[in-house]
Scaffold this motif. Structure first.
Motif, PDB file in Angstrom:
ATOM      1  N   ILE A 141       0.860  -1.254   0.015  1.00  0.00           N
ATOM      2  CA  ILE A 141       0.054   0.001  -0.052  1.00  0.00           C
ATOM      3  C   ILE A 141       0.780   1.257  -0.132  1.00  0.00           C
ATOM      4  O   ILE A 141       1.541   1.236   1.087  1.00  0.00           O
ATOM      5  CB  ILE A 141      -1.052   0.149   1.284  1.00  0.00           C
ATOM      6  N   LYS A 142       1.063   2.055  -1.093  1.00  0.00           N
ATOM      7  CA  LYS A 142       1.746   3.231  -1.079  1.00  0.00           C
ATOM      8  C   LYS A 142       1.009   4.222  -0.835  1.00  0.00           C
ATOM      9  O   LYS A 142      -0.039   4.971  -1.427  1.00  0.00           O
ATOM     10  CB  LYS A 142       2.268   3.384  -2.955  1.00  0.00           C
ATOM     11  N   ALA A 143       1.320   4.727   0.366  1.00  0.00           N
ATOM     12  CA  ALA A 143       0.734   5.831   1.102  1.00  0.00           C
ATOM     13  C   ALA A 143       1.142   7.181   0.475  1.00  0.00           C
ATOM     14  O   ALA A 143       0.491   8.166   0.244  1.00  0.00           O
ATOM     15  CB  ALA A 143       0.621   5.708   2.616  1.00  0.00           C
ATOM     16  N   VAL A 144       2.373   7.266   0.257  1.00  0.00           N
ATOM     17  CA  VAL A 144       2.838   8.786  -0.174  1.00  0.00           C
ATOM     18  C   VAL A 144       4.161   8.016  -1.303  1.00  0.00           C
ATOM     19  O   VAL A 144       4.720   6.888  -0.932  1.00  0.00           O
ATOM     20  CB  VAL A 144       3.693   9.352   0.914  1.00  0.00           C
ATOM     21  N   SER A 145       3.872   8.588  -2.554  1.00  0.00           N
ATOM     22  CA  SER A 145       4.720   8.410  -3.562  1.00  0.00           C
ATOM     23  C   SER A 145       5.592   9.498  -4.195  1.00  0.00           C
ATOM     24  O   SER A 145       5.103  10.529  -4.648  1.00  0.00           O
ATOM     25  CB  SER A 145       3.701   7.900  -4.564  1.00  0.00           C
ATOM     26  N   ASP A 146       6.851   9.433  -3.956  1.00  0.00           N
ATOM     27  CA  ASP A 146       7.733  10.339  -4.761  1.00  0.00           C
ATOM     28  C   ASP A 146       7.515  11.663  -4.390  1.00  0.00           C
ATOM     29  O   ASP A 146       7.313  12.693  -5.249  1.00  0.00           O
ATOM     30  CB  ASP A 146       7.852  10.026  -6.018  1.00  0.00           C
ATOM     31  N   LEU A 147       7.165  12.009  -2.995  1.00  0.00           N
ATOM     32  CA  LEU A 147       6.853  13.444  -2.531  1.00  0.00           C
ATOM     33  C   LEU A 147       7.854  14.343  -2.424  1.00  0.00           C
ATOM     34  O   LEU A 147       8.937  14.514  -1.947  1.00  0.00           O
ATOM     35  CB  LEU A 147       6.216  13.386  -1.222  1.00  0.00           C
ATOM     36  N   ALA A 150      -3.487  30.219   5.790  1.00  0.00           N
ATOM     37  CA  ALA A 150      -1.924  29.656   5.178  1.00  0.00           C
ATOM     38  C   ALA A 150      -1.552  30.850   3.914  1.00  0.00           C
ATOM     39  O   ALA A 150      -2.378  31.188   3.210  1.00  0.00           O
ATOM     40  CB  ALA A 150      -2.498  28.374   4.132  1.00  0.00           C
ATOM     41  N   ASN A 151      -0.127  30.675   4.000  1.00  0.00           N
ATOM     42  CA  ASN A 151       0.607  31.584   2.861  1.00  0.00           C
ATOM     43  C   ASN A 151       0.537  30.670   1.494  1.00  0.00           C
ATOM     44  O   ASN A 151       0.290  31.331   0.673  1.00  0.00           O
ATOM     45  CB  ASN A 151       2.065  31.617   3.293  1.00  0.00           C
ATOM     46  N   ARG A 152       0.783  29.554   1.723  1.00  0.00           N
ATOM     47  CA  ARG A 152       0.562  28.673   0.561  1.00  0.00           C
ATOM     48  C   ARG A 152      -0.188  27.290   1.048  1.00  0.00           C
ATOM     49  O   ARG A 152       0.016  26.972   2.153  1.00  0.00           O
ATOM     50  CB  ARG A 152       2.296  28.399  -0.037  1.00  0.00           C
ATOM     51  N   ILE A 153      -0.469  26.693  -0.176  1.00  0.00           N
ATOM     52  CA  ILE A 153      -1.326  25.471   0.093  1.00  0.00           C
ATOM     53  C   ILE A 153      -1.019  24.312  -0.823  1.00  0.00           C
ATOM     54  O   ILE A 153      -0.868  24.714  -2.004  1.00  0.00           O
ATOM     55  CB  ILE A 153      -2.968  25.509  -0.018  1.00  0.00           C
ATOM     56  N   SER A 154      -0.716  23.093  -0.495  1.00  0.00           N
ATOM     57  CA  SER A 154      -0.621  21.843  -1.292  1.00  0.00           C
ATOM     58  C   SER A 154      -1.778  20.996  -1.018  1.00  0.00           C
ATOM     59  O   SER A 154      -2.429  20.727   0.061  1.00  0.00           O
ATOM     60  CB  SER A 154       0.791  21.143  -1.159  1.00  0.00           C
ATOM     61  N   ILE A 155      -2.420  20.560  -2.260  1.00  0.00           N
ATOM     62  CA  ILE A 155      -3.482  19.338  -2.279  1.00  0.00           C
ATOM     63  C   ILE A 155      -2.782  18.182  -2.495  1.00  0.00           C
ATOM     64  O   ILE A 155      -2.214  18.212  -3.350  1.00  0.00           O
ATOM     65  CB  ILE A 155      -4.411  19.845  -3.247  1.00  0.00           C
ATOM     66  N   ILE A 156      -2.968  17.078  -1.562  1.00  0.00           N
ATOM     67  CA  ILE A 156      -2.263  16.002  -1.771  1.00  0.00           C
ATOM     68  C   ILE A 156      -3.487  14.848  -2.058  1.00  0.00           C
ATOM     69  O   ILE A 156      -4.547  15.131  -1.198  1.00  0.00           O
ATOM     70  CB  ILE A 156      -1.691  15.668  -0.567  1.00  0.00           C
ATOM     71  N   ASP A 157      -3.287  13.870  -3.020  1.00  0.00           N
ATOM     72  CA  ASP A 157      -4.149  12.819  -3.268  1.00  0.00           C
ATOM     73  C   ASP A 157      -3.698  11.748  -3.804  1.00  0.00           C
ATOM     74  O   ASP A 157      -2.695  11.834  -4.511  1.00  0.00           O
ATOM     75  CB  ASP A 157      -5.546  13.378  -4.255  1.00  0.00           C
ATOM     76  N   HIS A 158      -4.034  10.601  -3.195  1.00  0.00           N
ATOM     77  CA  HIS A 158      -3.238   9.224  -3.268  1.00  0.00           C
ATOM     78  C   HIS A 158      -1.896   9.442  -3.350  1.00  0.00           C
ATOM     79  O   HIS A 158      -1.014   8.860  -4.265  1.00  0.00           O
ATOM     80  CB  HIS A 158      -3.622   8.835  -4.826  1.00  0.00           C
ATOM     81  N   GLY A 159      -1.442   9.968  -2.266  1.00  0.00           N
ATOM     82  CA  GLY A 159       0.142  10.119  -1.949  1.00  0.00           C
ATOM     83  C   GLY A 159       0.873  10.965  -2.814  1.00  0.00           C
ATOM     84  O   GLY A 159       2.166  10.952  -2.887  1.00  0.00           O
ATOM     85  N   LYS A 160      -0.052  11.916  -3.841  1.00  0.00           N
ATOM     86  CA  LYS A 160       0.906  12.932  -4.792  1.00  0.00           C
ATOM     87  C   LYS A 160       0.418  14.170  -4.541  1.00  0.00           C
ATOM     88  O   LYS A 160      -0.685  14.510  -4.187  1.00  0.00           O
ATOM     89  CB  LYS A 160       0.747  12.474  -5.989  1.00  0.00           C
ATOM     90  N   ILE A 161       1.433  15.144  -4.516  1.00  0.00           N
ATOM     91  CA  ILE A 161       0.946  16.599  -4.536  1.00  0.00           C
ATOM     92  C   ILE A 161       0.319  17.007  -5.850  1.00  0.00           C
ATOM     93  O   ILE A 161       1.018  16.797  -6.940  1.00  0.00           O
ATOM     94  CB  ILE A 161       2.124  17.514  -4.352  1.00  0.00           C
ATOM     95  N   LEU A 162      -0.866  17.385  -6.118  1.00  0.00           N
ATOM     96  CA  LEU A 162      -1.735  17.655  -7.286  1.00  0.00           C
ATOM     97  C   LEU A 162      -1.248  19.198  -7.905  1.00  0.00           C
ATOM     98  O   LEU A 162      -1.146  19.360  -8.912  1.00  0.00           O
ATOM     99  CB  LEU A 162      -3.134  17.575  -6.963  1.00  0.00           C
ATOM    100  N   VAL A 163      -1.066  20.066  -6.740  1.00  0.00           N
ATOM    101  CA  VAL A 163      -1.071  21.208  -6.984  1.00  0.00           C
ATOM    102  C   VAL A 163      -0.591  22.160  -5.758  1.00  0.00           C
ATOM    103  O   VAL A 163      -1.030  21.729  -4.632  1.00  0.00           O
ATOM    104  CB  VAL A 163      -2.261  22.309  -7.447  1.00  0.00           C
ATOM    105  N   THR A 164       0.324  23.364  -5.977  1.00  0.00           N
ATOM    106  CA  THR A 164       0.764  24.100  -4.785  1.00  0.00           C
ATOM    107  C   THR A 164       0.654  25.624  -5.300  1.00  0.00           C
ATOM    108  O   THR A 164       0.948  25.908  -6.232  1.00  0.00           O
ATOM    109  CB  THR A 164       2.107  23.595  -4.354  1.00  0.00           C
ATOM    110  N   GLY A 165       0.096  26.419  -4.131  1.00  0.00           N
ATOM    111  CA  GLY A 165      -0.093  28.106  -4.594  1.00  0.00           C
ATOM    112  C   GLY A 165      -0.574  28.521  -3.356  1.00  0.00           C
ATOM    113  O   GLY A 165      -0.885  28.036  -2.665  1.00  0.00           O
TER     114      GLY A 165
END
Length: 329
Positions: free
Chosen positions: A17-23, A203-218
């Motif tokens: 089970i890959k909880a976080v992938s190449d973050l 927050a100054n900046r936000i990252s959205i994470i889904d299925h262990g990967k960051i989708l977007v940051t800003g």
């Protein structure tokens, strides 16, 4: 130089089970950084790795210049963690809870007393330090929990659902204290929350994470402006009507949530809404409800993940939420 920088940080649990992938994330010093994700998205595992609670399967990170794999004890000494579950002892006085934490870190008594007094002052608890925690209101208890994570003067503070269980007014007051702490102490704050307005506010900046990967940051404004359009949500009496409405020809994007709710993105809702109603009339369809939204963080989350952040609150999350609510009463 970022105060936290991860390099392909990965965690694989038993059963492959890959909880976080190449973050790969970078968090700047003294910023408030929001990490958003649904339950199971990987944010809790990410925080556990960065706080040395668990070891990564592969990859690495630098935390305040320390190597995550080699300098675990040093990292623990320069971070503070405030979990969503209440940890203070209600049978002790507020100041006794803080002194107990200071003793755990072997902080000299004179230094500890001065620091504790300063922390109580920041969150307006000076007059309550010598009172039992059982006498505290819910908001006061949360403020005490907040400064418990600051007794060791950390460079980085991890806040997990810091206002869970509080009413709207008390939650807004907590936001002020969090901002004051960041401003006065210069601490970097990593924030997770199910309240998107909270992350938007803080927050100054936000990252959205889904299925262990960051989708977007800003920044919140960057993420909201990236949607480039208004959202029209309509509910219908059945799936057939919803499916027909989904194919409105001028939609920039459309999707169905559940069986009967349609979400349509258009350039300008003022222009398009009359046209949508005309289109539905021609199809012999009448929506039960219509809601128009300008871009919000909720819409950003939905856009990138395909569902709202609170759609998947499971039994365990609900149990913990209700347990905290009862304890804060």
């Amino acid at each position: 130089m970022p105060i936290i920088k991860t390099e392909n940080l990965t965690k694989i649990y038993s059963g492959n089970i890959k909880a976080v992938s190449d973050l790969n994330i970078e968090i700047e010093e003294a910023e408030i950084y929001g990490l958003l994700g649904k339950n199971g998205a990987g944010k809790t595992t990410t925080i556990k790795m960065l706080t040395t609670a668990i070891e990564p399967t592969s990859g690495n990170a630098k935390v305040a210049g320390y190597d995550l794999l080699k300098d675990r004890e040093k990292i623990r000494n320069i971070i503070g963690v405030v979990p969503q579950d209440l940890t203070t002892d209600a049978d002790l006085k507020g100041i006794e809870n803080l002194r107990m934490i200071a003793a755990f870190y072997d902080i000299p008594k004179s230094v500890a007393e001065s620091r504790i007094n300063d922390l109580l002052n920041i969150v307006d608890l000076t007059d309550w330090g010598n009172k039992y925690v059982s006498q505290y209101s819910g908001g006061m208890r949360k403020r005490l929990e907040l400064i418990c994570g600051l007794v060791n003067a950390p460079k980085i503070l991890f806040l997990d659902e810091p206002t869970l269980g509080l009413d709207v007014n008390t939650r807004a007051k907590m936001w002020k204290y969090i901002r004051d702490i960041q401003k006065e102490l210069g601490v970097t704050i990593i924030l997770t929350s199910h309240y998107l307005e909270e992350v938007d506010e803080l927050a100054n900046r936000i990252s959205i994470i889904d299925h262990g990967k960051i989708l977007v940051t800003g920044t919140p404004d960057e993420l909201k402006s990236s949607l480039k359009g208004d959202i029209i949500t309509m509910q219908f009496s059945g799936s057939d009507e919803a499916e027909a409405a989904r194919y409105y020809p001028n939609a920039l994007y459309s999707s169905i949530s559940g069986e009967d709710k349609v979400r349509i993105k258009v350039e300008n809702s003022d222009v398009e809404l009359p046209k949508i109603l005309s289109y539905l009339t021609q199809k012999g369809i009448s929506p039960l409800t219509i809601n128009v939204k300008k871009p919000s963080l909720d819409e950003v989350f939905l856009e990138y993940t395909g569902s709202s952040i609170d759609e998947d609150i499971g039994p365990e999350q609900f149990r913990r939420m209700m347990q905290n609510v009862r304890r804060l009463r």
